[in-house]
Write a protein that holds these residues in place. Structure first.
Motif, PDB file in Angstrom:
ATOM      1  N   ALA A   1     -18.515   0.232  -4.913  1.00 49.32           N
ATOM      2  CA  ALA A   1     -17.102   0.216  -5.291  1.00 49.32           C
ATOM      3  C   ALA A   1     -16.752  -1.085  -6.001  1.00 49.32           C
ATOM      4  O   ALA A   1     -16.090  -1.073  -7.047  1.00 49.32           O
ATOM      5  N   ALA A   2     -17.192  -2.198  -5.472  1.00 50.29           N
ATOM      6  CA  ALA A   2     -16.904  -3.492  -6.102  1.00 50.29           C
ATOM      7  C   ALA A   2     -17.576  -3.596  -7.471  1.00 50.29           C
ATOM      8  O   ALA A   2     -16.954  -4.038  -8.447  1.00 50.29           O
TER       9      ALA A   2
ATOM     10  N   ILE B   1     -11.908  -9.380  -6.342  1.00 48.48           N
ATOM     11  CA  ILE B   1     -12.012  -7.937  -6.109  1.00 48.48           C
ATOM     12  C   ILE B   1     -11.937  -7.734  -4.602  1.00 48.48           C
ATOM     13  O   ILE B   1     -12.670  -8.378  -3.853  1.00 48.48           O
ATOM     14  N   ARG B   2     -11.022  -6.850  -4.189  1.00 48.08           N
ATOM     15  CA  ARG B   2     -10.908  -6.561  -2.757  1.00 48.08           C
ATOM     16  C   ARG B   2     -10.467  -5.125  -2.561  1.00 48.08           C
ATOM     17  O   ARG B   2      -9.889  -4.527  -3.459  1.00 48.08           O
TER      18      ARG B   2
ATOM     19  N   ARG C   1      -5.105   1.869  -1.947  1.00 53.28           N
ATOM     20  CA  ARG C   1      -5.306   2.981  -2.878  1.00 53.28           C
ATOM     21  C   ARG C   1      -6.597   2.868  -3.667  1.00 53.28           C
ATOM     22  O   ARG C   1      -6.808   3.616  -4.614  1.00 53.28           O
ATOM     23  N   GLY C   2      -7.455   1.909  -3.322  1.00 49.76           N
ATOM     24  CA  GLY C   2      -8.713   1.733  -4.033  1.00 49.76           C
ATOM     25  C   GLY C   2      -9.074   0.262  -4.099  1.00 49.76           C
ATOM     26  O   GLY C   2      -8.548  -0.554  -3.349  1.00 49.76           O
ATOM     27  N   GLN C   3      -9.948  -0.076  -5.019  1.00 46.29           N
ATOM     28  CA  GLN C   3     -10.339  -1.457  -5.218  1.00 46.29           C
ATOM     29  C   GLN C   3      -9.283  -2.155  -6.068  1.00 46.29           C
ATOM     30  O   GLN C   3      -8.881  -1.639  -7.116  1.00 46.29           O
ATOM     31  N   GLU C   4      -8.837  -3.330  -5.640  1.00 43.89           N
ATOM     32  CA  GLU C   4      -7.859  -4.107  -6.394  1.00 43.89           C
ATOM     33  C   GLU C   4      -8.594  -5.248  -7.080  1.00 43.89           C
ATOM     34  O   GLU C   4      -9.196  -6.093  -6.423  1.00 43.89           O
TER      35      GLU C   4
ATOM     36  N   PHE D   1      -5.489  -4.631 -11.314  1.00 43.29           N
ATOM     37  CA  PHE D   1      -5.894  -3.270 -11.654  1.00 43.29           C
ATOM     38  C   PHE D   1      -6.362  -2.593 -10.370  1.00 43.29           C
ATOM     39  O   PHE D   1      -7.141  -3.165  -9.614  1.00 43.29           O
ATOM     40  N   THR D   2      -5.886  -1.382 -10.144  1.00 44.33           N
ATOM     41  CA  THR D   2      -6.371  -0.587  -9.024  1.00 44.33           C
ATOM     42  C   THR D   2      -7.386   0.403  -9.582  1.00 44.33           C
ATOM     43  O   THR D   2      -7.073   1.171 -10.487  1.00 44.33           O
TER      44      THR D   2
END
Length: 169
Positions: A46-47, A106-107, A111-114, A134-135
């Motif tokens: 994901a990251a 990045i965390r 709602r997803g990765q920010e 950015f999400t």
């Protein structure tokens, strides 16, 4: 003496085969290591995917490549992007130049990765720095940018984690 040799040979064979038998049953280090990898892999993926998507969007913004920028967004954002991207305040407006863009963090978010970004924008002789978030999420089997929002400026003197400047065009 013969039975003693047989017992010794059987014991030695058992000791040699025991670790392999235990590993096959899930008792032992190799099986535990493999079981731990799937738990970490989705977060790492994901990251990585989030960084790739946002970096591709930043590169497209610097290059004024509207099609490349659009391709990083989730399908639900395409119509809005088509209307706003090259407008007077759009990310791809002709009068804006993006000499530098850096991913600062990045965390995981709700709602997803920010993905936090610091972007330098010039318009004529005026230069400003903007913080964006950015999400990035999964849409089906693919990763895409689901949202772009204003971010919070980092504290004075703070060093961003994993900051990687984007090549400017």
């Amino acid at each position: 003496m013969r039975p003693t040799h047989r017992r010794l040979a059987a014991s030695a064979a058992g000791l040699v085969l025991l670790p392999a038998a235990l590993a096959g049953c899930g008792i032992g280090g190799a099986a535990e290591d493999e079981a731990a990898k799937p738990e970490r892999a989705p977060a790492e993926e994901a990251a990585t995917r989030s960084r790739e998507r946002v970096q591709a969007y930043l590169d497209a913004m610097s290059a004024k490549d509207v099609a490349a920028g659009r391709s990083q967004l989730c399908a639900l954002l395409h119509d809005t992007f088509d209307v706003a991207a090259t407008g007077p305040n759009g990310d791809f407006a002709d009068h804006f130049k993006v000499p530098e863009a850096t991913i600062t963090d990045i965390r995981s978010g709700p709602r997803g990765q920010e993905v936090s970004v610091s972007v330098s924008v010039t318009a004529g002789k005026r230069k400003i720095n903007r913080q964006l978030v950015f999400t990035v999420t999964r849409d089906g089997g693919d990763w895409c940018i689901a949202e772009e929002a204003p971010g919070v400026a980092p504290a004075a003197g703070a060093t961003p984690k994993g900051a990687v400047p984007s090549p400017a065009s």
